[in-house]
Design an enzyme around this catalytic site. Sequence first.
Site, short mmCIF file in Angstrom:
data_model
loop_
_atom_site.label_atom_id
_atom_site.label_comp_id
_atom_site.label_asym_id
_atom_site.label_seq_id
_atom_site.Cartn_x
_atom_site.Cartn_y
_atom_site.Cartn_z
N GLU A 288 0.85 -9.88 -0.30
CA GLU A 288 0.80 -11.05 0.59
C GLU A 288 2.11 -11.84 0.56
O GLU A 288 2.30 -12.74 1.35
CB GLU A 288 -0.34 -11.99 0.20
CG GLU A 288 -1.70 -11.34 0.05
CD GLU A 288 -2.05 -11.18 -1.42
OE1 GLU A 288 -1.30 -10.51 -2.17
OE2 GLU A 288 -3.08 -11.73 -1.84
N GLN B 133 -5.62 2.40 1.57
CA GLN B 133 -6.80 1.56 1.49
C GLN B 133 -7.17 1.03 2.86
O GLN B 133 -6.38 1.13 3.82
CB GLN B 133 -6.55 0.39 0.53
CG GLN B 133 -5.37 -0.48 0.93
CD GLN B 133 -4.75 -1.22 -0.22
OE1 GLN B 133 -5.31 -1.35 -1.29
NE2 GLN B 133 -3.55 -1.74 -0.02
N ASP C 55 0.80 -8.41 -10.06
CA ASP C 55 -0.14 -8.93 -9.06
C ASP C 55 -0.75 -7.75 -8.32
O ASP C 55 -0.56 -7.57 -7.12
CB ASP C 55 0.60 -9.87 -8.10
CG ASP C 55 -0.31 -10.49 -7.07
OD1 ASP C 55 -1.54 -10.49 -7.27
OD2 ASP C 55 0.20 -10.96 -6.03
N ASP D 156 5.43 -2.67 -3.98
CA ASP D 156 4.06 -2.54 -3.51
C ASP D 156 3.90 -1.18 -2.84
O ASP D 156 4.77 -0.74 -2.09
CB ASP D 156 3.71 -3.66 -2.52
CG ASP D 156 2.21 -3.77 -2.28
OD1 ASP D 156 1.62 -4.76 -2.73
OD2 ASP D 156 1.63 -2.87 -1.64
#
Length: 340
Positions: free
Chosen positions: A110, A55, A180, A130
């Site tokens: 984050e 991304q 998340d 992640d």
Amino acid sequence: HTPERGDGHARMAAAGDERKAAMSLGLTLTEAQAPGLKRQIMVEEVFFQAKSQFQENAVVRTAAFGRALFMDKQIQSSEIDEFIYHESLVGPAMTIHPNPKRVFIGGGGEFATAREVLKHKGVEECVMVDIDEEACKICIEKLPTWHDGCVSDKRLEVVYGDAMKYMFESKKKFDVVIMDIADPVEAGPGYKLYTKEFYEHVAKNKLNPGGVIVTQSTAADIMQCRKSYATIHNTLKSAFDNVFGYSAEIISFGGAWGFNIAWNKHGSLPDSPFGLSVGEVDKRIKEKYSADAKETKFYDGVTHQHLFHLPKYLRKALADCTAVSTIENPCYMGYGALET
């Protein structure tokens, strides 16, 4: 010091200079929020901007929200209200479960979700998976108040990879699963983490008895609540006995943001989030937090009740939804493009 009349003019002039400086940068992000609705976010400074394997990532300072993280031209987190989002995501699940020891975080780049989890002294292991290692490392460097040092906590295990693959291949089970992850967009692989297949697998194979799952669930405002938010809620109902939607106002996201929490019936868990009184929530937070944990700025007993007391139109949107997201027929959330 008593302010003189000239001080106000000086402050106004300074504010005007700041706005001119921001405008001179020549960058305004324009987000499409809903059909016929866009908003502009003025950027004052760019700290980082680059494309990773997965991304486009950018850390900037905005005029309205302070420092902020953007991924694929959509704001993901901002200095002004990240605590509202992350405490809303983590607080209810970690409070409803009486003693969560092992926690899984899907996404969470984050590290603020991990920050909130690791405030709990009873947590023995927190696994965060992640997919974007580059983005995570940028967040550690450029967003230090988000992780607040939790990256050095020995209880945290960070895995850079596909959360879906990890959950199907790993033999570990968890007390709380926190999703998340990015919104379900057609271009990315994350939509699979909002499907019936994933939720059924978590319910049957990844949660310990009395386990709880919570997921961020996209926009819950009056224009969009019947889309992804309601579909995610109804999809969870295909896998869990108890499913409850809730929402919080996240101004940097443009308004009401949705969450869904779910669990199967178990003697250690209440029948609903309302089974915990204001006093009980506050008592659990006090008992569970480490002595050196920073106090919450948003979530407490009163806020817990507020989160789940949804307005009538939102309750109706959840009750009326019949859509179920599957890998073959997933729900997506569409966005606009970056404009300068």
